[in-house]
Design a protein around this motif. Structure first.
Motif, PDB file in Angstrom:
ATOM      1  N   SER A 128       0.826  -1.199   0.000  1.00 13.01           N
ATOM      2  CA  SER A 128       0.000   0.000   0.000  1.00 13.01           C
ATOM      3  C   SER A 128       0.866   1.256   0.000  1.00 13.01           C
ATOM      4  O   SER A 128       0.595   2.220  -0.697  1.00 13.01           O
ATOM      5  CB  SER A 128      -0.922  -0.006   1.225  1.00 13.01           C
ATOM      6  OG  SER A 128      -1.679   1.180   1.285  1.00 13.01           O
ATOM      7  N   ALA A 129       1.943   1.234   0.796  1.00 11.35           N
ATOM      8  CA  ALA A 129       2.819   2.396   0.891  1.00 11.35           C
ATOM      9  C   ALA A 129       3.535   2.651  -0.433  1.00 11.35           C
ATOM     10  O   ALA A 129       3.703   3.792  -0.859  1.00 11.35           O
ATOM     11  CB  ALA A 129       3.832   2.180   2.009  1.00 11.35           C
ATOM     12  N   VAL A 130       3.929   1.581  -1.111  1.00 15.87           N
ATOM     13  CA  VAL A 130       4.690   1.720  -2.352  1.00 15.87           C
ATOM     14  C   VAL A 130       3.795   2.036  -3.535  1.00 15.87           C
ATOM     15  O   VAL A 130       4.122   2.861  -4.380  1.00 15.87           O
ATOM     16  CB  VAL A 130       5.505   0.433  -2.633  1.00 15.87           C
ATOM     17  CG1 VAL A 130       6.145   0.487  -4.007  1.00 15.87           C
ATOM     18  CG2 VAL A 130       6.571   0.248  -1.562  1.00 15.87           C
ATOM     19  N   THR A 131       2.631   1.390  -3.611  1.00 14.45           N
ATOM     20  CA  THR A 131       1.772   1.519  -4.788  1.00 14.45           C
ATOM     21  C   THR A 131       0.723   2.604  -4.672  1.00 14.45           C
ATOM     22  O   THR A 131       0.200   3.079  -5.677  1.00 14.45           O
ATOM     23  CB  THR A 131       1.043   0.198  -5.061  1.00 14.45           C
ATOM     24  OG1 THR A 131       0.112  -0.058  -3.986  1.00 14.45           O
ATOM     25  CG2 THR A 131       2.025  -0.963  -5.160  1.00 14.45           C
ATOM     26  N   GLY A 132       0.347   2.982  -3.463  1.00 13.49           N
ATOM     27  CA  GLY A 132      -0.743   3.936  -3.279  1.00 13.49           C
ATOM     28  C   GLY A 132      -2.116   3.296  -3.329  1.00 13.49           C
ATOM     29  O   GLY A 132      -3.130   3.957  -3.167  1.00 13.49           O
ATOM     30  N   GLU A 133      -2.176   1.984  -3.552  1.00 17.56           N
ATOM     31  CA  GLU A 133      -3.451   1.260  -3.601  1.00 17.56           C
ATOM     32  C   GLU A 133      -3.855   0.906  -2.178  1.00 17.56           C
ATOM     33  O   GLU A 133      -3.803  -0.239  -1.749  1.00 17.56           O
ATOM     34  CB  GLU A 133      -3.305  -0.003  -4.470  1.00 17.56           C
ATOM     35  CG  GLU A 133      -4.529  -0.906  -4.493  1.00 17.56           C
ATOM     36  CD  GLU A 133      -5.732  -0.310  -5.200  1.00 17.56           C
ATOM     37  OE1 GLU A 133      -6.809  -0.924  -5.159  1.00 17.56           O
ATOM     38  OE2 GLU A 133      -5.603   0.762  -5.801  1.00 17.56           O
ATOM     39  N   GLY A 134      -4.254   1.919  -1.408  1.00 11.29           N
ATOM     40  CA  GLY A 134      -4.580   1.699  -0.011  1.00 11.29           C
ATOM     41  C   GLY A 134      -5.987   1.181   0.169  1.00 11.29           C
ATOM     42  O   GLY A 134      -6.891   1.525  -0.583  1.00 11.29           O
ATOM     43  N   LEU A 135      -6.191   0.332   1.168  1.00  8.69           N
ATOM     44  CA  LEU A 135      -7.518  -0.181   1.494  1.00  8.69           C
ATOM     45  C   LEU A 135      -7.602  -0.285   3.008  1.00  8.69           C
ATOM     46  O   LEU A 135      -7.322  -1.320   3.590  1.00  8.69           O
ATOM     47  CB  LEU A 135      -7.751  -1.537   0.831  1.00  8.69           C
ATOM     48  CG  LEU A 135      -9.159  -2.141   0.982  1.00  8.69           C
ATOM     49  CD1 LEU A 135     -10.205  -1.174   0.444  1.00  8.69           C
ATOM     50  CD2 LEU A 135      -9.260  -3.462   0.247  1.00  8.69           C
ATOM     51  N   GLY A 169      -9.140  -0.181  -5.379  1.00 11.53           N
ATOM     52  CA  GLY A 169      -9.358  -0.099  -3.939  1.00 11.53           C
ATOM     53  C   GLY A 169     -10.326   0.990  -3.521  1.00 11.53           C
ATOM     54  O   GLY A 169     -11.045   0.854  -2.528  1.00 11.53           O
ATOM     55  N   ARG A 170     -10.387   2.084  -4.286  1.00  8.87           N
ATOM     56  CA  ARG A 170     -11.322   3.173  -3.960  1.00  8.87           C
ATOM     57  C   ARG A 170     -12.771   2.759  -4.140  1.00  8.87           C
ATOM     58  O   ARG A 170     -13.677   3.418  -3.643  1.00  8.87           O
ATOM     59  CB  ARG A 170     -11.034   4.400  -4.831  1.00  8.87           C
ATOM     60  CG  ARG A 170      -9.794   5.169  -4.454  1.00  8.87           C
ATOM     61  CD  ARG A 170      -9.684   6.423  -5.306  1.00  8.87           C
ATOM     62  NE  ARG A 170     -10.884   7.241  -5.190  1.00  8.87           N
ATOM     63  CZ  ARG A 170     -11.058   8.194  -4.277  1.00  8.87           C
ATOM     64  NH1 ARG A 170     -10.113   8.433  -3.379  1.00  8.87           N
ATOM     65  NH2 ARG A 170     -12.171   8.906  -4.252  1.00  8.87           N
ATOM     66  N   ASN A 171     -13.003   1.681  -4.877  1.00  9.34           N
ATOM     67  CA  ASN A 171     -14.372   1.254  -5.166  1.00  9.34           C
ATOM     68  C   ASN A 171     -14.822   0.078  -4.314  1.00  9.34           C
ATOM     69  O   ASN A 171     -15.876  -0.499  -4.558  1.00  9.34           O
ATOM     70  CB  ASN A 171     -14.502   0.893  -6.641  1.00  9.34           C
ATOM     71  CG  ASN A 171     -14.249   2.076  -7.557  1.00  9.34           C
ATOM     72  OD1 ASN A 171     -13.140   2.256  -8.039  1.00  9.34           O
ATOM     73  ND2 ASN A 171     -15.250   2.894  -7.776  1.00  9.34           N
ATOM     74  N   VAL A 172     -14.040  -0.297  -3.311  1.00  9.02           N
ATOM     75  CA  VAL A 172     -14.422  -1.369  -2.397  1.00  9.02           C
ATOM     76  C   VAL A 172     -15.127  -0.757  -1.191  1.00  9.02           C
ATOM     77  O   VAL A 172     -14.564   0.091  -0.500  1.00  9.02           O
ATOM     78  CB  VAL A 172     -13.194  -2.174  -1.928  1.00  9.02           C
ATOM     79  CG1 VAL A 172     -13.616  -3.249  -0.928  1.00  9.02           C
ATOM     80  CG2 VAL A 172     -12.488  -2.814  -3.115  1.00  9.02           C
ATOM     81  N   LEU A 173     -16.361  -1.190  -0.936  1.00 10.37           N
ATOM     82  CA  LEU A 173     -17.097  -0.695   0.225  1.00 10.37           C
ATOM     83  C   LEU A 173     -17.071  -1.702   1.363  1.00 10.37           C
ATOM     84  O   LEU A 173     -16.823  -1.343   2.517  1.00 10.37           O
ATOM     85  CB  LEU A 173     -18.547  -0.373  -0.148  1.00 10.37           C
ATOM     86  CG  LEU A 173     -19.407   0.210   0.974  1.00 10.37           C
ATOM     87  CD1 LEU A 173     -18.855   1.554   1.442  1.00 10.37           C
ATOM     88  CD2 LEU A 173     -20.858   0.379   0.519  1.00 10.37           C
ATOM     89  N   ALA A 174     -17.314  -2.979   1.068  1.00 12.85           N
ATOM     90  CA  ALA A 174     -17.347  -4.009   2.109  1.00 12.85           C
ATOM     91  C   ALA A 174     -17.272  -5.379   1.440  1.00 12.85           C
ATOM     92  O   ALA A 174     -17.596  -5.519   0.261  1.00 12.85           O
ATOM     93  CB  ALA A 174     -18.621  -3.895   2.952  1.00 12.85           C
ATOM     94  N   PHE A 175     -16.857  -6.394   2.215  1.00 12.76           N
ATOM     95  CA  PHE A 175     -16.837  -7.748   1.676  1.00 12.76           C
ATOM     96  C   PHE A 175     -16.795  -8.768   2.804  1.00 12.76           C
ATOM     97  O   PHE A 175     -16.453  -8.451   3.959  1.00 12.76           O
ATOM     98  CB  PHE A 175     -15.667  -7.962   0.706  1.00 12.76           C
ATOM     99  CG  PHE A 175     -14.296  -7.689   1.268  1.00 12.76           C
ATOM    100  CD1 PHE A 175     -13.549  -8.682   1.871  1.00 12.76           C
ATOM    101  CD2 PHE A 175     -13.742  -6.418   1.170  1.00 12.76           C
ATOM    102  CE1 PHE A 175     -12.281  -8.436   2.375  1.00 12.76           C
ATOM    103  CE2 PHE A 175     -12.470  -6.153   1.673  1.00 12.76           C
ATOM    104  CZ  PHE A 175     -11.741  -7.168   2.271  1.00 12.76           C
ATOM    105  N   SER A 176     -17.138  -9.998   2.464  1.00  8.30           N
ATOM    106  CA  SER A 176     -17.164 -11.091   3.432  1.00  8.30           C
ATOM    107  C   SER A 176     -15.770 -11.318   4.021  1.00  8.30           C
ATOM    108  O   SER A 176     -14.765 -11.237   3.315  1.00  8.30           O
ATOM    109  CB  SER A 176     -17.624 -12.391   2.769  1.00  8.30           C
ATOM    110  OG  SER A 176     -18.907 -12.274   2.232  1.00  8.30           O
TER     111      SER A 176
END
Length: 285
Positions: A128-135, A169-176
């Motif tokens: 996440s830190a390297v790519t910016g794809e934080g979740l 990742g910005r489009n993830v709201l929730a998951f099992s």
């Protein structure tokens, strides 16, 4: 008689909504509001046509004397366990099993519910830190109903059966909680294009995706399929991907198309594209 909640004359629920002129389909039992079509009461023992009971005296409730479309029952919470769309922009999850949700997405809840920080592990933290794809996630558990939303985006529920999906990742709201997730480089995204990373979920369970407006879902098997990197939301993890660049010398002098990079998809699966390019993709060199 003014509009309000009164004992259900049909006996099928505790209370039924009287709109001031007639009984409606909105009922309430144990504080849970739902819809049950109105049926006439049983006829008297002596016979005769069914009679619809007149509303009795107003029950002792805090909403006595208040009416309007906001409290006529049409905006009441939906019922059931698991994820359900409360409306186009809000998700309701009836808690059975714990689930993971985007931090800060809770807008309301009822019951005994616990929210706890959910770490992704050292590996995911570094990615996440390297790519910016934080979740950033929270674990939701307990008993009750939880309502989630994110920036007025539309919500869409997908169910996976031993399958996988790649999501921005910005489009993830929730998951099992049963789904396995990781941050992965999109296949074909090399250094030339700056890199492209998504969140991949695999296994069996449900996931809720958000979109900025009504999306289009494309079948990649029908024809060569391409999507703008800023507009693509998610795709079947089984699809083959490649980044395509349309960068030309004209772009250097302000004559470029503005559509420099797209994701190309091949294989059998779907691609979800939202009607917005306003959110830049997560890239890393």
């Amino acid at each position: 008689m003014d509009a309000g909640w009164f004992p259900d004359p049909t006996g099928r629920a505790e209370l039924r909504w009287w709109d001031g002129a007639t009984w409606t389909e909105h009922v309430s039992t144990g504080g849970q509001v739902s819809k049950t079509p109105l049926t006439a009461a049983e006829p008297p023992a002596q016979g005769g046509p069914p009679q619809q009971a007149a509303p009795p005296q107003q029950a002792d409730r805090g909403d006595a004397g208040i009416s309007g479309e906001l409290i006529d029952g049409s905006h009441a919470e939906v019922n059931g366990l698991g994820p359900t769309r409360q409306n186009h922009k809000m998700l309701r999850v009836g808690l059975g099993e714990p689930f993971l949700a985007r931090q800060g997405s809770m807008v309301a809840y009822q019951g005994d519910v616990d929210f706890a920080y959910q770490g992704g592990g050292v590996g995911r933290f570094l990615k996440s830190a390297v790519t910016g794809e934080g979740l950033a996630l929270m674990r939701v558990s307990g008993r009750g109903d939880v309502f989630l939303a994110h920036e007025e985006s539309e919500v869409h529920i997908l169910r996976l059966e031993e399958s996988g999906i790649s999501i921005n990742g910005r489009n993830v709201l929730a998951f099992s909680e049963t789904l396995q997730w990781n941050i992965e480089r999109v296949q074909g995204a090399g250094i030339v294009t700056g890199g492209l990373f998504n969140t991949t979920l695999r296994g069996s369970g449900w996931v809720v995706v958000t979109t900025a407006g009504p999306p289009v879902v494309l079948n990649a098997a029908e024809a060569p399929t391409y999507a703008d990197t800023n507009a693509v939301v998610a795709w079947s993890a089984a699809l083959q991907t490649q980044l395509k660049t349309s960068f030309k010398a004209g772009a250097l002098i302000g004559r470029g198309s503005g559509e420099a990079v797209q994701v190309a998809f091949a294989g059998h699966g779907f691609v979800i594209v939202q009607p917005s390019e306003g959110v830049p993709v997560s890239t890393a060199s």
